[in-house]
Design an enzyme around this catalytic site. Sequence first.
Site, PDB file in Angstrom:
ATOM      1  N   ARG A 211      -3.813  -6.698   6.727  1.00 20.49           N
ATOM      2  CA  ARG A 211      -2.162  -7.246   6.742  1.00 20.49           C
ATOM      3  C   ARG A 211      -1.360  -6.936   7.459  1.00 20.49           C
ATOM      4  O   ARG A 211      -0.948  -5.280   7.145  1.00 20.49           O
ATOM      5  CB  ARG A 211      -2.143  -7.312   5.162  1.00 20.49           C
ATOM      6  CG  ARG A 211      -2.226  -6.243   4.695  1.00 20.49           C
ATOM      7  CD  ARG A 211      -2.015  -6.280   3.009  1.00 20.49           C
ATOM      8  NE  ARG A 211      -1.296  -5.174   2.225  1.00 20.49           N
ATOM      9  CZ  ARG A 211      -1.394  -4.931   0.976  1.00 20.49           C
ATOM     10  NH1 ARG A 211      -1.866  -5.778   0.458  1.00 20.49           N
ATOM     11  NH2 ARG A 211      -1.571  -3.614   0.845  1.00 20.49           N
TER      12      ARG A 211
ATOM     13  N   ARG B 108       1.579  -1.312   6.697  1.00 18.59           N
ATOM     14  CA  ARG B 108       1.325  -0.228   5.600  1.00 18.59           C
ATOM     15  C   ARG B 108       0.698   1.466   5.694  1.00 18.59           C
ATOM     16  O   ARG B 108      -0.988   0.994   7.127  1.00 18.59           O
ATOM     17  CB  ARG B 108       1.240  -0.333   4.085  1.00 18.59           C
ATOM     18  CG  ARG B 108       2.357  -1.263   3.886  1.00 18.59           C
ATOM     19  CD  ARG B 108       1.641  -1.057   2.463  1.00 18.59           C
ATOM     20  NE  ARG B 108       1.634  -0.808   1.759  1.00 18.59           N
ATOM     21  CZ  ARG B 108       1.146  -0.668   0.300  1.00 18.59           C
ATOM     22  NH1 ARG B 108       1.641  -2.226  -0.492  1.00 18.59           N
ATOM     23  NH2 ARG B 108       0.469  -0.039  -0.771  1.00 18.59           N
TER      24      ARG B 108
ATOM     25  N   ARG C 293      -8.168   3.951  -2.917  1.00 18.81           N
ATOM     26  CA  ARG C 293      -7.294   3.479  -4.297  1.00 18.81           C
ATOM     27  C   ARG C 293      -8.284   2.460  -4.466  1.00 18.81           C
ATOM     28  O   ARG C 293      -7.843   1.837  -5.457  1.00 18.81           O
ATOM     29  CB  ARG C 293      -6.749   2.221  -3.249  1.00 18.81           C
ATOM     30  CG  ARG C 293      -5.383   3.031  -2.588  1.00 18.81           C
ATOM     31  CD  ARG C 293      -4.875   2.191  -0.946  1.00 18.81           C
ATOM     32  NE  ARG C 293      -3.545   1.262  -2.097  1.00 18.81           N
ATOM     33  CZ  ARG C 293      -3.324   0.351  -0.352  1.00 18.81           C
ATOM     34  NH1 ARG C 293      -3.765   0.665   0.646  1.00 18.81           N
ATOM     35  NH2 ARG C 293      -2.822  -0.556  -0.957  1.00 18.81           N
TER      36      ARG C 293
ATOM     37  N   LYS D  98      -1.329  -9.702  -6.178  1.00 16.78           N
ATOM     38  CA  LYS D  98       0.097  -9.648  -6.977  1.00 16.78           C
ATOM     39  C   LYS D  98       0.569  -9.096  -6.634  1.00 16.78           C
ATOM     40  O   LYS D  98       1.584  -9.945  -7.081  1.00 16.78           O
ATOM     41  CB  LYS D  98      -0.263  -7.594  -7.388  1.00 16.78           C
ATOM     42  CG  LYS D  98      -1.423  -7.227  -8.268  1.00 16.78           C
ATOM     43  CD  LYS D  98      -1.437  -6.144  -9.108  1.00 16.78           C
ATOM     44  CE  LYS D  98      -0.821  -4.926  -7.705  1.00 16.78           C
ATOM     45  NZ  LYS D  98      -2.262  -4.310  -7.154  1.00 16.78           N
TER      46      LYS D  98
ATOM     47  N   ARG E 261      -0.205   1.601 -14.244  1.00 13.75           N
ATOM     48  CA  ARG E 261      -1.572   1.527 -13.496  1.00 13.75           C
ATOM     49  C   ARG E 261      -2.114   2.260 -13.997  1.00 13.75           C
ATOM     50  O   ARG E 261      -3.571   2.974 -13.892  1.00 13.75           O
ATOM     51  CB  ARG E 261      -1.332   2.780 -11.968  1.00 13.75           C
ATOM     52  CG  ARG E 261      -1.440   1.377 -11.010  1.00 13.75           C
ATOM     53  CD  ARG E 261      -0.470   2.051 -10.107  1.00 13.75           C
ATOM     54  NE  ARG E 261      -0.945   1.395  -8.742  1.00 13.75           N
ATOM     55  CZ  ARG E 261      -0.797   0.853  -7.822  1.00 13.75           C
ATOM     56  NH1 ARG E 261       0.791   0.599  -7.852  1.00 13.75           N
ATOM     57  NH2 ARG E 261      -1.115   0.295  -6.390  1.00 13.75           N
TER      58      ARG E 261
HETATM   59  P1  AMP Z   1       0.878  -0.428  -4.068  1.00 14.37           P
HETATM   60  O1  AMP Z   1       2.162  -1.046  -3.172  1.00 14.37           O
HETATM   61  O2  AMP Z   1       1.365  -0.998  -5.662  1.00 14.37           O
HETATM   62  O3  AMP Z   1       0.146  -0.940  -3.362  1.00 14.37           O
HETATM   63  O4  AMP Z   1       1.709   1.053  -4.429  1.00 14.37           O
HETATM   64  C1  AMP Z   1       1.088   1.967  -3.106  1.00 14.37           C
HETATM   65  C2  AMP Z   1       0.919   3.594  -3.516  1.00 14.37           C
HETATM   66  O5  AMP Z   1       1.982   4.036  -3.991  1.00 14.37           O
HETATM   67  C3  AMP Z   1      -0.395   3.091  -4.323  1.00 14.37           C
HETATM   68  O6  AMP Z   1      -1.522   3.707  -3.980  1.00 14.37           O
HETATM   69  C4  AMP Z   1       0.659   4.490  -5.528  1.00 14.37           C
HETATM   70  O7  AMP Z   1       0.030   5.879  -4.485  1.00 14.37           O
HETATM   71  C5  AMP Z   1       1.982   4.444  -5.509  1.00 14.37           C
HETATM   72  N1  AMP Z   1       2.006   4.023  -6.773  1.00 14.37           N
HETATM   73  C6  AMP Z   1       2.854   2.495  -7.207  1.00 14.37           C
HETATM   74  N2  AMP Z   1       2.661   2.520  -8.328  1.00 14.37           N
HETATM   75  C7  AMP Z   1       2.094   3.033  -8.958  1.00 14.37           C
HETATM   76  C8  AMP Z   1       2.640   3.614 -10.342  1.00 14.37           C
HETATM   77  N3  AMP Z   1       2.406   2.835 -11.071  1.00 14.37           N
HETATM   78  N4  AMP Z   1       1.521   4.589 -10.628  1.00 14.37           N
HETATM   79  C9  AMP Z   1       1.147   5.350  -9.745  1.00 14.37           C
HETATM   80  N5  AMP Z   1       1.503   5.253  -8.222  1.00 14.37           N
HETATM   81  C10 AMP Z   1       1.896   4.210  -8.304  1.00 14.37           C
END
Ligand code: AMP
Length: 213
Positions: A127, A160, A171, A13, A88
């Site tokens: 990554r 990360r 996750r 994404k 989400r």
């Molecule tokens: P990402 O970079 O999109 O993988 O997001 C990293 C982390 O941020 C996720 O594992 C969640 O802990 C938090 N996070 C990101 N977007 C959301 C969302 N829309 N709702 C809740 N938690 C989020």
Amino acid sequence: MNLIFMGPPGAGKGTQARQVAVKYGIPQLSTGDMLRSAVKAGSEVGLKAKAAMESGGLVTDDIVIGIIGDRIGESDCASGFILDGFPRTVAQAEALEKLLAERSMKIDSVIDITADNEALVARITGRSTCSKCGEGYHKQHKAPAKDGVCDKCGGALATRADDNEETVRNRLEVYEAQTAPVIGFYKDSGSFKTVDGMQNMDDVFASLCNILG
Ligand code: AMP
């Protein structure tokens, strides 16, 4: 053009949203990036989000809805945006409908980038990203010429904190339980499309451009 990119962690994404944002001249709104910045800055939102992010769980709906509500009201979103990592949960999708209706906006396309779970674990745990220019690397598929250094700009590569195997598996479980139901929310809307995220990155991008025109 207002877009939502969905898909499990590691489906691509973020990488694809970055490229689509450049091609169509619209901002990529990644709640993950915004939350990581908040954690780094030690802001109130960051302090509230930190523990959930470290464990691979979700940050509370009110926090992310607040962030997105503020962000889509900014002037650079007037001609469109890509939501990357939001909504989400079904509650976030419902809140988004309300936020958009208040601004007489609507979503043009919801694109779900699909991928196989085991491939995702391998992808995510290998990554890294340049902390300076954002270029992505992978230890098997796209290793930098010099370990830990960006080929493009010489910046330091960072991994990360939540990209370790245990957190990744959590996750993925959280995705199945809480985010996959969001697909049902959009599936019959006519704007919902699927792209095979197991293709190579260039082909995923081509498929997306094909849909977006
Ligand atoms: P990402 O970079 O999109 O993988 O997001 C990293 C982390 O941020 C996720 O594992 C969640 O802990 C938090 N996070 C990101 N977007 C959301 C969302 N829309 N709702 C809740 N938690 C989020």
